[in-house]
Each structure stands twice: as C-alpha cells, then as structure tokens.
Scaffold this motif. Structure first.
Motif, PDB file in Angstrom:
ATOM      1  N   THR A 270      -0.251  93.049  47.678  1.00 34.31           N
ATOM      2  CA  THR A 270      -1.273  92.014  47.861  1.00 34.31           C
ATOM      3  C   THR A 270      -2.417  92.207  46.882  1.00 34.31           C
ATOM      4  O   THR A 270      -2.895  91.235  46.274  1.00 34.31           O
ATOM      5  CB  THR A 270      -1.817  92.054  49.302  1.00 34.31           C
ATOM      6  OG1 THR A 270      -0.750  91.799  50.221  1.00 34.31           O
ATOM      7  CG2 THR A 270      -2.902  91.005  49.497  1.00 34.31           C
ATOM      8  N   VAL A 271      -2.865  93.452  46.724  1.00 38.05           N
ATOM      9  CA  VAL A 271      -3.947  93.724  45.770  1.00 38.05           C
ATOM     10  C   VAL A 271      -3.525  93.341  44.358  1.00 38.05           C
ATOM     11  O   VAL A 271      -4.286  92.712  43.604  1.00 38.05           O
ATOM     12  CB  VAL A 271      -4.354  95.210  45.834  1.00 38.05           C
ATOM     13  CG1 VAL A 271      -5.357  95.535  44.724  1.00 38.05           C
ATOM     14  CG2 VAL A 271      -4.944  95.543  47.191  1.00 38.05           C
ATOM     15  N   THR A 272      -2.305  93.711  43.993  1.00 38.53           N
ATOM     16  CA  THR A 272      -1.810  93.380  42.655  1.00 38.53           C
ATOM     17  C   THR A 272      -1.737  91.875  42.442  1.00 38.53           C
ATOM     18  O   THR A 272      -2.192  91.353  41.417  1.00 38.53           O
ATOM     19  CB  THR A 272      -0.416  93.987  42.443  1.00 38.53           C
ATOM     20  OG1 THR A 272      -0.479  95.402  42.644  1.00 38.53           O
ATOM     21  CG2 THR A 272       0.089  93.711  41.032  1.00 38.53           C
ATOM     22  N   LEU A 273      -1.176  91.160  43.402  1.00 33.33           N
ATOM     23  CA  LEU A 273      -1.057  89.705  43.286  1.00 33.33           C
ATOM     24  C   LEU A 273      -2.426  89.034  43.319  1.00 33.33           C
ATOM     25  O   LEU A 273      -2.635  88.015  42.650  1.00 33.33           O
ATOM     26  CB  LEU A 273      -0.161  89.162  44.396  1.00 33.33           C
ATOM     27  CG  LEU A 273       1.294  89.633  44.371  1.00 33.33           C
ATOM     28  CD1 LEU A 273       2.072  89.035  45.532  1.00 33.33           C
ATOM     29  CD2 LEU A 273       1.958  89.264  43.046  1.00 33.33           C
ATOM     30  N   PHE A 274      -3.332  89.593  44.103  1.00 30.64           N
ATOM     31  CA  PHE A 274      -4.694  89.049  44.136  1.00 30.64           C
ATOM     32  C   PHE A 274      -5.338  89.148  42.753  1.00 30.64           C
ATOM     33  O   PHE A 274      -6.004  88.204  42.299  1.00 30.64           O
ATOM     34  CB  PHE A 274      -5.541  89.797  45.165  1.00 30.64           C
ATOM     35  CG  PHE A 274      -6.967  89.343  45.221  1.00 30.64           C
ATOM     36  CD1 PHE A 274      -7.334  88.233  45.971  1.00 30.64           C
ATOM     37  CD2 PHE A 274      -7.954  90.020  44.511  1.00 30.64           C
ATOM     38  CE1 PHE A 274      -8.654  87.808  46.018  1.00 30.64           C
ATOM     39  CE2 PHE A 274      -9.272  89.601  44.549  1.00 30.64           C
ATOM     40  CZ  PHE A 274      -9.620  88.490  45.310  1.00 30.64           C
ATOM     41  N   VAL A 275      -5.149  90.276  42.097  1.00 30.99           N
ATOM     42  CA  VAL A 275      -5.706  90.443  40.755  1.00 30.99           C
ATOM     43  C   VAL A 275      -5.057  89.466  39.780  1.00 30.99           C
ATOM     44  O   VAL A 275      -5.733  88.876  38.931  1.00 30.99           O
ATOM     45  CB  VAL A 275      -5.523  91.898  40.278  1.00 30.99           C
ATOM     46  CG1 VAL A 275      -5.902  92.036  38.809  1.00 30.99           C
ATOM     47  CG2 VAL A 275      -6.360  92.843  41.121  1.00 30.99           C
ATOM     48  N   ILE A 276      -3.743  89.270  39.898  1.00 23.64           N
ATOM     49  CA  ILE A 276      -3.061  88.305  39.023  1.00 23.64           C
ATOM     50  C   ILE A 276      -3.627  86.903  39.250  1.00 23.64           C
ATOM     51  O   ILE A 276      -3.914  86.166  38.293  1.00 23.64           O
ATOM     52  CB  ILE A 276      -1.542  88.333  39.281  1.00 23.64           C
ATOM     53  CG1 ILE A 276      -0.956  89.677  38.827  1.00 23.64           C
ATOM     54  CG2 ILE A 276      -0.849  87.173  38.557  1.00 23.64           C
ATOM     55  CD1 ILE A 276       0.514  89.844  39.151  1.00 23.64           C
ATOM     56  N   GLY A 277      -3.797  86.530  40.511  1.00 25.30           N
ATOM     57  CA  GLY A 277      -4.385  85.224  40.811  1.00 25.30           C
ATOM     58  C   GLY A 277      -5.812  85.119  40.322  1.00 25.30           C
ATOM     59  O   GLY A 277      -6.236  84.072  39.805  1.00 25.30           O
ATOM     60  N   ALA A 278      -6.578  86.203  40.479  1.00 17.72           N
ATOM     61  CA  ALA A 278      -7.964  86.204  40.009  1.00 17.72           C
ATOM     62  C   ALA A 278      -8.022  86.055  38.493  1.00 17.72           C
ATOM     63  O   ALA A 278      -8.937  85.418  37.959  1.00 17.72           O
ATOM     64  CB  ALA A 278      -8.656  87.494  40.436  1.00 17.72           C
ATOM     65  N   LEU A 279      -7.039  86.622  37.790  1.00 18.55           N
ATOM     66  CA  LEU A 279      -6.989  86.476  36.336  1.00 18.55           C
ATOM     67  C   LEU A 279      -6.760  85.019  35.942  1.00 18.55           C
ATOM     68  O   LEU A 279      -7.327  84.535  34.962  1.00 18.55           O
ATOM     69  CB  LEU A 279      -5.882  87.363  35.752  1.00 18.55           C
ATOM     70  CG  LEU A 279      -6.124  88.865  35.788  1.00 18.55           C
ATOM     71  CD1 LEU A 279      -4.933  89.610  35.215  1.00 18.55           C
ATOM     72  CD2 LEU A 279      -7.386  89.213  35.015  1.00 18.55           C
ATOM     73  N   VAL A 280      -5.916  84.326  36.706  1.00 18.71           N
ATOM     74  CA  VAL A 280      -5.676  82.906  36.424  1.00 18.71           C
ATOM     75  C   VAL A 280      -6.960  82.101  36.615  1.00 18.71           C
ATOM     76  O   VAL A 280      -7.327  81.265  35.788  1.00 18.71           O
ATOM     77  CB  VAL A 280      -4.553  82.360  37.334  1.00 18.71           C
ATOM     78  CG1 VAL A 280      -4.383  80.854  37.140  1.00 18.71           C
ATOM     79  CG2 VAL A 280      -3.230  83.073  37.047  1.00 18.71           C
TER      80      VAL A 280
END
Length: 304
Positions: free
Chosen positions: A31-41
């Motif tokens: 979740t943390v990893t995907l959250f960061v990916i989404g935050a990058l977008v």
C-alpha cells in the motif's frame, strides 16, 4: 481447468487469512509503495501545471531604444517568431509602454509631471516566451549576439530583462524532484518485494507438510505454486484499493495547501477525472508486484 482454478483461488484465499499478521505486513508495504506511485502521478500533474503557469509568467523582455522606428522592431519580431525555441512574441509600442507606465504610477504626481516635461522616454518592447524554460538562455544569447540587432556595431536594444534565476531554480527543482521520486520508488518497490517474498516463504513453510503430500500424490509444481501466486494477487488488489482510498484525502489536502500559488491545479478534481486510469495503474502495479514476489519465493523454496 475451471475446477482447478477455483481450487487454486480457494487455497490462496485460505493461505492469505491463515497468517493474518504476515498478510497484513505484505499489504501495508504494498500500500505504501502504491501510494507513492499514485502520489508521483498526482505530483507530475501538479508540476506540469506549475511549469505551464511559470512559462506564461516568465519571459524575456526586450526594450528598444526610443529612436528605433516601429518597422524595425516589427521586422525583428517576425525574425524571432521563426526560431524553433520561441513560442510567442508580443509587441508593445512606445505609446503603449508610456500608457502602462502612467497607469502604474497614477498616484505619483511627481512622476506624471516629469513625464509631461520630458515627453515619452520609452522605446518599443518585445516580450518573448519560449517553448520550454530550458530555451530561455539560448534566446537571451541570440539577442545579445545577433548581428541584425547591432547594425554598424551599435546595438538598438536598450535593455534585456531575463529572469534566469527563476528559470534555473524551476529546472533544478523539477530535475531534483524527479530523481528523488524515482529513487524513493525503487527503494519502496524493493522493500515490497522483500516483505511479500518473506510472507509467501513463511506461508510455504507453514504449509510444507501439505505441499509434501500434494507432491506425493502427483500434483504439478504449477498447481502447488498457484495458491501462493493468487495470494500475491489478493495482496496487490487490497493494497491498490487502500492506496486509492488514501490518495483522495491527500489530494484534497494538497489542493487546499497549494491554492493560489503557481500551478494551483485542483488535484481533487484531477483525481476524479482520471480515477479510472489511476485505479488501473495501481491495480496493475499491485498485482505485478504481488505476483512477482510470490513467484520468486515459490521458485526458490519449491526448487523449480
């Protein structure tokens, strides 16, 4: 085939809930990893908007000497518009410059009176906008070296105003943020793979007797591996949903904090408008990370 798939899915579901602590650790890390990916977008959308906004505000302002005729300035304007680095060139006449100056200093009677005595001391002006911030310095150098602007060795330009420090800081900020975001993403992906790998490895260890029995009765390695791969899929799907649920309030918070500054794009609206693509990206990323970690664990521990 359908019966096997149902059995694999059911076994994977049982494995997932059999070790809730380990499964939770895997889901949280993903979740943390995907959250960061989404935050990058989302941050990419914000910085793109900020860059466009700065491009509309930062330009090169070229003031010509008062004795330069209008036809000469318009000729230079046409020449500049042919350069690939330049997006737009705006012309302001001597009269317009004087009118703008009067409007800015309407409350200063001394300045207004001085203008009445000396006449119009301003020359025409060209405001130049580049295609991208990195081109401004090239344009500034062109204005200082082009022979067309210095007939007879004497320049017809009075002043060139170029906010180089603003452009340099913006380019440096964008470059540094991209590098930092990329490095953080790589680290989090690695951590996610390691945590999920260990989770699946422990699940295999807990089920070692069951796996040995399945091997004795002739179950294929792919059939044995299937439930663990499905467990990785479950972790990825849950993590993608959780990361989406966290991204929306984060987008609202960033929107409220950045309102009124450069590139004040409404990230909450952007999130809603691009929800499908964001969900697809995070879901696919979560499944790939979960399956990859599960495959690595089963490949090593099942000795395939």
């Amino acid at each position: 085939m359908l019966v096997k798939l149902r059995r694999i899915a059911w076994s994977g579901l049982l494995n997932f809930f059999r070790t809730p602590v380990l499964a939770s650790a895997s889901v949280i890390t993903l979740t943390v990893t995907l959250f960061v990916i989404g935050a990058l977008v989302l941050s990419s959308a914000f910085f793109t908007s900020a860059l466009a906004d700065v491009q509309n505000k930062v330009d090169i302002s070229v003031s010509f000497k008062p004795d330069v005729v209008e036809s000469r300035v318009t000729e230079i304007k046409k020449s500049l518009e042919l350069l690939p680095e330049i997006k737009e060139v705006t012309y302001s006449s001597r009269e317009q410059e004087l009118s703008d100056f009067r409007a800015r200093n309407a409350d200063n009677d001394l300045i207004i009176q001085s203008l009445s005595e000396v006449g119009n001391p301003f020359g025409a002006r060209l405001n130049i906008r580049a295609v991208e911030p990195g081109r401004y310095e090239t344009i500034a150098n062109f204005l200082q070296t082009d022979s067309a602007l210095t007939p007879g060795g004497e320049t017809i330009i009075d002043q060139v105003i170029f906010k180089k420090d603003v452009v340099d800081k913006l380019l440096h900020l964008l470059s540094a943020s991209k590098k930092l975001a990329f490095a953080i993403t790589l680290v989090l992906i690695f951590i996610s793979l390691v945590v999920t790998f260990n989770t699946i490895a422990l699940a295999i260890y807990v089920s070692r007797e069951e796996i040995s029995l399945m091997q004795l009765v002739g179950a294929s390695r792919n059939y044995i591996r299937g439930p663990f791969l499905f467990e990785g899929i479950i972790s990825g799907v849950i993590a993608s949903l959780l990361s989406l649920a966290l991204l929306y309030p984060a987008a609202i918070w960033i929107r409220n904090q950045t309102a009124g500054i450069y590139g004040g794009v409404d990230l909450a609206s952007y999130f809603g408008q691009h929800f499908a693509s964001l969900f697809g990206l995070l879901l696919l990323s979560g499944i790939i990370l979960g399956v990859l970690a599960s495959f690595m664990a089963t490949r090593k521990l099942l000795k395939t």
